[in-house]
Motif scaffolding. Sequence first.
Motif, PDB file in Angstrom:
ATOM      1  N   LEU A 196      42.065 -10.754 -81.169  1.00  0.00           N
ATOM      2  CA  LEU A 196      41.574 -11.988 -80.552  1.00  0.00           C
ATOM      3  C   LEU A 196      42.783 -12.923 -80.503  1.00  0.00           C
ATOM      4  N   ASP A 197      43.316 -13.136 -79.312  1.00  0.00           N
ATOM      5  CA  ASP A 197      44.467 -14.021 -79.167  1.00  0.00           C
ATOM      6  C   ASP A 197      43.973 -15.410 -78.758  1.00  0.00           C
ATOM      7  N   LEU A 198      44.442 -16.414 -79.468  1.00  0.00           N
ATOM      8  CA  LEU A 198      44.051 -17.797 -79.155  1.00  0.00           C
ATOM      9  C   LEU A 198      45.286 -18.605 -78.856  1.00  0.00           C
ATOM     10  N   VAL A 199      45.143 -19.610 -77.993  1.00  0.00           N
ATOM     11  CA  VAL A 199      46.233 -20.576 -77.817  1.00  0.00           C
ATOM     12  C   VAL A 199      45.643 -21.950 -78.116  1.00  0.00           C
ATOM     13  N   ILE A 234      44.193 -23.416 -70.089  1.00  0.00           N
ATOM     14  CA  ILE A 234      44.778 -22.253 -69.408  1.00  0.00           C
ATOM     15  C   ILE A 234      44.272 -20.945 -70.055  1.00  0.00           C
ATOM     16  N   ALA A 235      43.837 -21.035 -71.328  1.00  0.00           N
ATOM     17  CA  ALA A 235      43.528 -19.826 -72.112  1.00  0.00           C
ATOM     18  C   ALA A 235      42.583 -18.846 -71.407  1.00  0.00           C
ATOM     19  N   PRO A 236      41.428 -19.299 -70.914  1.00  0.00           N
ATOM     20  CA  PRO A 236      40.490 -18.316 -70.357  1.00  0.00           C
ATOM     21  C   PRO A 236      40.993 -17.637 -69.078  1.00  0.00           C
ATOM     22  N   TYR A 237      41.943 -18.272 -68.398  1.00  0.00           N
ATOM     23  CA  TYR A 237      42.436 -17.680 -67.144  1.00  0.00           C
ATOM     24  C   TYR A 237      43.433 -16.551 -67.387  1.00  0.00           C
ATOM     25  N   MET A 238      44.106 -16.599 -68.523  1.00  0.00           N
ATOM     26  CA  MET A 238      45.157 -15.597 -68.762  1.00  0.00           C
ATOM     27  C   MET A 238      44.597 -14.169 -68.767  1.00  0.00           C
ATOM     28  N   PRO A 239      43.463 -13.902 -69.456  1.00  0.00           N
ATOM     29  CA  PRO A 239      42.923 -12.539 -69.395  1.00  0.00           C
ATOM     30  C   PRO A 239      42.374 -12.179 -68.008  1.00  0.00           C
ATOM     31  N   MET A 240      42.031 -13.196 -67.201  1.00  0.00           N
ATOM     32  CA  MET A 240      41.492 -12.913 -65.859  1.00  0.00           C
ATOM     33  C   MET A 240      42.570 -12.338 -64.949  1.00  0.00           C
ATOM     34  N   TYR A 281      47.828 -25.943 -62.660  1.00  0.00           N
ATOM     35  CA  TYR A 281      47.946 -26.164 -64.098  1.00  0.00           C
ATOM     36  C   TYR A 281      48.494 -27.562 -64.380  1.00  0.00           C
ATOM     37  N   GLY A 282      47.707 -28.356 -65.090  1.00  0.00           N
ATOM     38  CA  GLY A 282      48.133 -29.707 -65.458  1.00  0.00           C
ATOM     39  C   GLY A 282      48.608 -29.726 -66.898  1.00  0.00           C
ATOM     40  N   THR A 283      49.829 -30.191 -67.093  1.00  0.00           N
ATOM     41  CA  THR A 283      50.349 -30.276 -68.451  1.00  0.00           C
ATOM     42  C   THR A 283      51.309 -31.456 -68.537  1.00  0.00           C
ATOM     43  N   ARG A 284      51.706 -31.807 -69.767  1.00  0.00           N
ATOM     44  CA  ARG A 284      52.470 -33.045 -69.922  1.00  0.00           C
ATOM     45  C   ARG A 284      53.843 -32.991 -69.274  1.00  0.00           C
ATOM     46  N   ASP A 285      54.598 -31.952 -69.589  1.00  0.00           N
ATOM     47  CA  ASP A 285      55.974 -31.858 -69.092  1.00  0.00           C
ATOM     48  C   ASP A 285      56.416 -30.399 -69.152  1.00  0.00           C
ATOM     49  N   LEU A 299      36.998 -22.605 -60.581  1.00  0.00           N
ATOM     50  CA  LEU A 299      36.764 -22.654 -62.026  1.00  0.00           C
ATOM     51  C   LEU A 299      37.584 -23.816 -62.586  1.00  0.00           C
ATOM     52  N   LEU A 300      36.950 -24.632 -63.416  1.00  0.00           N
ATOM     53  CA  LEU A 300      37.638 -25.789 -64.008  1.00  0.00           C
ATOM     54  C   LEU A 300      37.571 -25.679 -65.524  1.00  0.00           C
ATOM     55  N   CYS A 301      38.693 -25.888 -66.198  1.00  0.00           N
ATOM     56  CA  CYS A 301      38.670 -25.759 -67.654  1.00  0.00           C
ATOM     57  C   CYS A 301      39.650 -26.705 -68.343  1.00  0.00           C
TER      58      CYS A 301
END
Length: 277
Positions: A68-71, A121-127, A146-150, A216-218
Amino acid sequence: MQIQVRLERVRSLSSSTKDFRFVRVDGEPVSFVPGQFFRFVFTDQAGEFERSYSLCNFESDCLHGEFLDLVISTVDGGRASKLLFDAEPGFEATVSGPFGRLVLPEKLPKRLFLVATSVGIAPYMPMLDALRDSLRQGDVDVYFFYGTRDAEEFIYGQFLSAFAEQYKNFHLTVCYSRIESGDASIISHTNVTVRFGYVQNNMTELKMSPATDHVLLCGNPMMIDDLYPQLKQQGFGVRQVVREKYVFAKRPGVKNPAVEMTAEQKRLLAEKMKKYS
Ligand SMILES: Cc1cc2nc3c(=O)[nH]c(=O)nc-3n(C[C@H](O)[C@H](O)[C@H](O)COP(=O)(O)OP(=O)(O)OC[C@H]3O[C@@H](n4cnc5c(N)ncnc54)[C@H](O)[C@@H]3O)c2cc1C
């Protein structure tokens, strides 16, 4: 069903984010559909508590196995954040699942939009692995926002950039919320369109249609609450837009935190959510 899991590996991905590999203690394979999450029960000095985490299994060695890989992005003052970010291999938790409906539709649309902020982003990686055949055959165009700080927080940038290189119908856009304008040096990966500001503000110009598109929005609840009305205006409904908000867990003894919070607490929470967007 409850499963016992043990932490096997921790890697630092950025200053705020780590990935955690848990393994089933009984050695059985983990059954889940890409996109789903599990509920983890942890124990600290104050007792047991539960948090939800999406599975982020995407590397070839963990697609079908006991892992089970988590980020996870650390949250100031967070109970699970404290426990996990200090944890060493061998640390154990109890897990139940899988849960969730943020999964690929049975029949792929012409255009699939995957929108995430931060660890959303986590659930999309296995997809991505599940999409390979359809991408190869040209059956679908995937738009990954993908929205992220920098740039430092653009986790899995190298993998995503290589994926976009491999599949021309995989369109990758990263939106940096903490950077206001273009500086070529931050464009550290190829095959990536870089935008500035919140991801939801960078999607207003898109011509989208419920007839051809599935979304899909997450991640950050504020991103989802901003974007969903925009999509509704374009004719989308709950069938074509699946949402998964990474809301904080309820505090023990507080039935409805949103109602029981004071105006000042609500303001502080909104600031906190903004900080993590
Ligand atoms: C379906 C789902 C999937 C998820 N997947 C992931 C994932 O893959 N990766 C990931 O990193 N996270 C994910 N999350 C979020 C995750 O479950 C935790 O909420 C997150 O890790 C923070 O937990 P924590 O115990 O560290 O913080 P908490 O102890 O829950 O607290 C967070 C902070 O908010 C404050 N706070 C909490 N509640 C309130 C309140 N009512 N009023 C004011 N302040 C408050 C606390 O003081 C603290 O500073 C997911 C959430 C859901 C619902």
